[in-house]
Design a protein around this motif. Sequence first.
Motif, PDB file in Angstrom:
ATOM      1  N   SER A   2       0.827  -1.198   0.000  1.00 48.94           N
ATOM      2  CA  SER A   2       0.000   0.000   0.000  1.00 48.94           C
ATOM      3  C   SER A   2       0.868   1.256   0.000  1.00 48.94           C
ATOM      4  O   SER A   2       2.037   1.221   0.400  1.00 48.94           O
ATOM      5  CB  SER A   2      -0.910   0.024   1.231  1.00 48.94           C
ATOM      6  N   HIS A   3       0.280   2.357  -0.437  1.00 51.59           N
ATOM      7  CA  HIS A   3       1.013   3.629  -0.401  1.00 51.59           C
ATOM      8  C   HIS A   3       1.407   3.968   1.038  1.00 51.59           C
ATOM      9  O   HIS A   3       2.523   4.447   1.283  1.00 51.59           O
ATOM     10  CB  HIS A   3       0.182   4.761  -0.991  1.00 51.59           C
ATOM     11  N   SER A   4       0.513   3.719   1.985  1.00 51.13           N
ATOM     12  CA  SER A   4       0.812   4.044   3.384  1.00 51.13           C
ATOM     13  C   SER A   4       2.034   3.289   3.862  1.00 51.13           C
ATOM     14  O   SER A   4       2.938   3.878   4.490  1.00 51.13           O
ATOM     15  CB  SER A   4      -0.391   3.720   4.271  1.00 51.13           C
ATOM     16  N   ARG A   5       2.097   1.980   3.563  1.00 49.51           N
ATOM     17  CA  ARG A   5       3.252   1.184   3.995  1.00 49.51           C
ATOM     18  C   ARG A   5       4.530   1.661   3.318  1.00 49.51           C
ATOM     19  O   ARG A   5       5.583   1.776   3.941  1.00 49.51           O
ATOM     20  CB  ARG A   5       2.990  -0.287   3.676  1.00 49.51           C
ATOM     21  N   GLN A   6       4.430   1.947   2.014  1.00 50.09           N
ATOM     22  CA  GLN A   6       5.598   2.407   1.269  1.00 50.09           C
ATOM     23  C   GLN A   6       6.105   3.743   1.811  1.00 50.09           C
ATOM     24  O   GLN A   6       7.309   3.930   2.010  1.00 50.09           O
ATOM     25  CB  GLN A   6       5.250   2.538  -0.214  1.00 50.09           C
ATOM     26  N   TYR A   7       5.181   4.685   2.062  1.00 50.59           N
ATOM     27  CA  TYR A   7       5.574   6.001   2.554  1.00 50.59           C
ATOM     28  C   TYR A   7       6.252   5.886   3.922  1.00 50.59           C
ATOM     29  O   TYR A   7       7.297   6.502   4.167  1.00 50.59           O
ATOM     30  CB  TYR A   7       4.352   6.922   2.646  1.00 50.59           C
ATOM     31  N   LEU A   8       5.685   5.095   4.805  1.00 54.18           N
ATOM     32  CA  LEU A   8       6.280   4.921   6.129  1.00 54.18           C
ATOM     33  C   LEU A   8       7.652   4.278   6.039  1.00 54.18           C
ATOM     34  O   LEU A   8       8.587   4.673   6.754  1.00 54.18           O
ATOM     35  CB  LEU A   8       5.352   4.091   7.021  1.00 54.18           C
ATOM     36  N   ASP A   9       7.798   3.293   5.161  1.00 52.12           N
ATOM     37  CA  ASP A   9       9.105   2.652   4.977  1.00 52.12           C
ATOM     38  C   ASP A   9      10.128   3.638   4.438  1.00 52.12           C
ATOM     39  O   ASP A   9      11.304   3.638   4.844  1.00 52.12           O
ATOM     40  CB  ASP A   9       8.988   1.448   4.044  1.00 52.12           C
ATOM     41  N   GLU A  10       9.702   4.500   3.513  1.00 53.78           N
ATOM     42  CA  GLU A  10      10.608   5.511   2.975  1.00 53.78           C
ATOM     43  C   GLU A  10      11.043   6.487   4.065  1.00 53.78           C
ATOM     44  O   GLU A  10      12.227   6.844   4.166  1.00 53.78           O
ATOM     45  CB  GLU A  10       9.929   6.254   1.827  1.00 53.78           C
ATOM     46  N   CYS A  11      10.091   6.930   4.883  1.00 51.23           N
ATOM     47  CA  CYS A  11      10.430   7.848   5.978  1.00 51.23           C
ATOM     48  C   CYS A  11      11.421   7.214   6.932  1.00 51.23           C
ATOM     49  O   CYS A  11      12.388   7.856   7.371  1.00 51.23           O
ATOM     50  CB  CYS A  11       9.168   8.273   6.731  1.00 51.23           C
ATOM     51  N   ALA A  12      11.198   5.957   7.271  1.00 48.37           N
ATOM     52  CA  ALA A  12      12.112   5.261   8.189  1.00 48.37           C
ATOM     53  C   ALA A  12      13.513   5.182   7.591  1.00 48.37           C
ATOM     54  O   ALA A  12      14.521   5.396   8.292  1.00 48.37           O
ATOM     55  CB  ALA A  12      11.583   3.866   8.489  1.00 48.37           C
ATOM     56  N   ALA A  13      13.585   4.914   6.286  1.00 51.03           N
ATOM     57  CA  ALA A  13      14.898   4.846   5.637  1.00 51.03           C
ATOM     58  C   ALA A  13      15.593   6.200   5.648  1.00 51.03           C
ATOM     59  O   ALA A  13      16.809   6.286   5.874  1.00 51.03           O
ATOM     60  CB  ALA A  13      14.730   4.348   4.203  1.00 51.03           C
ATOM     61  N   LEU A  14      14.842   7.260   5.418  1.00 52.29           N
ATOM     62  CA  LEU A  14      15.440   8.600   5.395  1.00 52.29           C
ATOM     63  C   LEU A  14      15.894   9.040   6.776  1.00 52.29           C
ATOM     64  O   LEU A  14      16.973   9.622   6.930  1.00 52.29           O
ATOM     65  CB  LEU A  14      14.450   9.600   4.809  1.00 52.29           C
ATOM     66  N   VAL A  15      15.096   8.779   7.790  1.00 51.51           N
ATOM     67  CA  VAL A  15      15.507   9.125   9.158  1.00 51.51           C
ATOM     68  C   VAL A  15      16.787   8.375   9.506  1.00 51.51           C
ATOM     69  O   VAL A  15      17.731   8.942  10.077  1.00 51.51           O
ATOM     70  CB  VAL A  15      14.378   8.827  10.165  1.00 51.51           C
ATOM     71  N   GLY A  16      16.841   7.110   9.131  1.00 58.37           N
ATOM     72  CA  GLY A  16      18.038   6.321   9.411  1.00 58.37           C
ATOM     73  C   GLY A  16      19.264   6.797   8.661  1.00 58.37           C
ATOM     74  O   GLY A  16      20.396   6.549   9.096  1.00 58.37           O
ATOM     75  N   ALA A  17      19.055   7.484   7.542  1.00 59.23           N
ATOM     76  CA  ALA A  17      20.180   7.960   6.729  1.00 59.23           C
ATOM     77  C   ALA A  17      20.663   9.354   7.125  1.00 59.23           C
ATOM     78  O   ALA A  17      21.675   9.827   6.595  1.00 59.23           O
ATOM     79  CB  ALA A  17      19.772   7.962   5.255  1.00 59.23           C
ATOM     80  N   LEU A  18      19.977  10.031   8.037  1.00 59.79           N
ATOM     81  CA  LEU A  18      20.420  11.363   8.443  1.00 59.79           C
ATOM     82  C   LEU A  18      21.790  11.301   9.100  1.00 59.79           C
ATOM     83  O   LEU A  18      22.126  10.334   9.799  1.00 59.79           O
ATOM     84  CB  LEU A  18      19.413  11.994   9.405  1.00 59.79           C
ATOM     85  N   ASP A  19      22.552  12.344   8.902  1.00 56.40           N
ATOM     86  CA  ASP A  19      23.905  12.445   9.448  1.00 56.40           C
ATOM     87  C   ASP A  19      23.831  12.873  10.914  1.00 56.40           C
ATOM     88  O   ASP A  19      23.578  14.048  11.211  1.00 56.40           O
ATOM     89  CB  ASP A  19      24.700  13.452   8.618  1.00 56.40           C
ATOM     90  N   ALA A  20      24.050  11.928  11.819  1.00 57.91           N
ATOM     91  CA  ALA A  20      23.958  12.227  13.251  1.00 57.91           C
ATOM     92  C   ALA A  20      25.006  13.252  13.672  1.00 57.91           C
ATOM     93  O   ALA A  20      24.762  14.062  14.576  1.00 57.91           O
ATOM     94  CB  ALA A  20      24.089  10.949  14.078  1.00 57.91           C
ATOM     95  N   ASP A  21      26.173  13.239  13.032  1.00 52.78           N
ATOM     96  CA  ASP A  21      27.202  14.225  13.369  1.00 52.78           C
ATOM     97  C   ASP A  21      26.753  15.637  12.984  1.00 52.78           C
ATOM     98  O   ASP A  21      27.012  16.598  13.714  1.00 52.78           O
ATOM     99  CB  ASP A  21      28.520  13.890  12.667  1.00 52.78           C
ATOM    100  N   ALA A  22      26.074  15.753  11.840  1.00 48.93           N
ATOM    101  CA  ALA A  22      25.552  17.068  11.441  1.00 48.93           C
ATOM    102  C   ALA A  22      24.479  17.529  12.417  1.00 48.93           C
ATOM    103  O   ALA A  22      24.420  18.709  12.775  1.00 48.93           O
ATOM    104  CB  ALA A  22      25.005  17.011  10.016  1.00 48.93           C
ATOM    105  N   LEU A  23      23.641  16.612  12.872  1.00 47.04           N
ATOM    106  CA  LEU A  23      22.621  16.962  13.861  1.00 47.04           C
ATOM    107  C   LEU A  23      23.261  17.451  15.149  1.00 47.04           C
ATOM    108  O   LEU A  23      22.847  18.464  15.725  1.00 47.04           O
ATOM    109  CB  LEU A  23      21.717  15.762  14.134  1.00 47.04           C
ATOM    110  N   GLU A  24      24.284  16.751  15.617  1.00 46.47           N
ATOM    111  CA  GLU A  24      24.991  17.197  16.818  1.00 46.47           C
ATOM    112  C   GLU A  24      25.684  18.531  16.573  1.00 46.47           C
ATOM    113  O   GLU A  24      25.804  19.357  17.485  1.00 46.47           O
ATOM    114  CB  GLU A  24      26.000  16.135  17.268  1.00 46.47           C
ATOM    115  N   GLY A  25      26.119  18.757  15.345  1.00 46.91           N
ATOM    116  CA  GLY A  25      26.706  20.047  14.993  1.00 46.91           C
ATOM    117  C   GLY A  25      25.698  21.178  15.101  1.00 46.91           C
ATOM    118  O   GLY A  25      26.029  22.270  15.576  1.00 46.91           O
ATOM    119  N   LEU A  26      24.456  20.927  14.669  1.00 39.00           N
ATOM    120  CA  LEU A  26      23.406  21.933  14.833  1.00 39.00           C
ATOM    121  C   LEU A  26      23.164  22.237  16.303  1.00 39.00           C
ATOM    122  O   LEU A  26      23.010  23.392  16.697  1.00 39.00           O
ATOM    123  CB  LEU A  26      22.090  21.457  14.199  1.00 39.00           C
TER     124      LEU A  26
END
Length: 199
Positions: A2-26
Amino acid sequence: MSHSRQYLDECAALVGALDADALEGLVAELAALRDRGGRLFVLGVGGSAAHASHATADLRKMCGIEAYAPTDNVAELTARTNDEGWSTTFSAWLEVSRLGADDALLVFSVGGGDAERGISPNLVAAVDLAVSRGARVLGVVGRDGGHTARHAAVCVIVPPRFEARVTAHTEAIAAVVWHLLVSHPLLHRSAFKWESSKP
């Protein structure tokens, strides 16, 4: 799927790909800004203007950071747009606010601005003014981050892994990022209402 499952999976992948060092830099940049008594100007256009408003409220209330979103002043924003044009709406606002080296910009944007293509020229002008004044530029942007990422001291880029939903994902993840910031132990000062209330 479903679109809902796909969208949630995409969001989870993107959150997991964020640069934690850049976040700590902010986080480090915002903590240093507060310590030196600087002001934070939070900028965004369209949906990102709503992010700027919400993030400004949270940064002020939860973190004790003196923050402002120029788009919250709709009278000045529309007067400047009408009288002077869209491209200088933010830079003119920052001029009157006497943007200085102790201050910083935090830009929320899908593309980060692109002078050559005429995309978000008001963000481009604001970033250029900040650089000329020695103010720090920070960003939470999508794609390659455009003008903001090229001039930022720290920039979190939401990777454009899912081309059909770059805008939707960038704007969704931006809200995750600023809530991470305002709940970070180095920034957070005031208890959240529901966490501090007993049932």
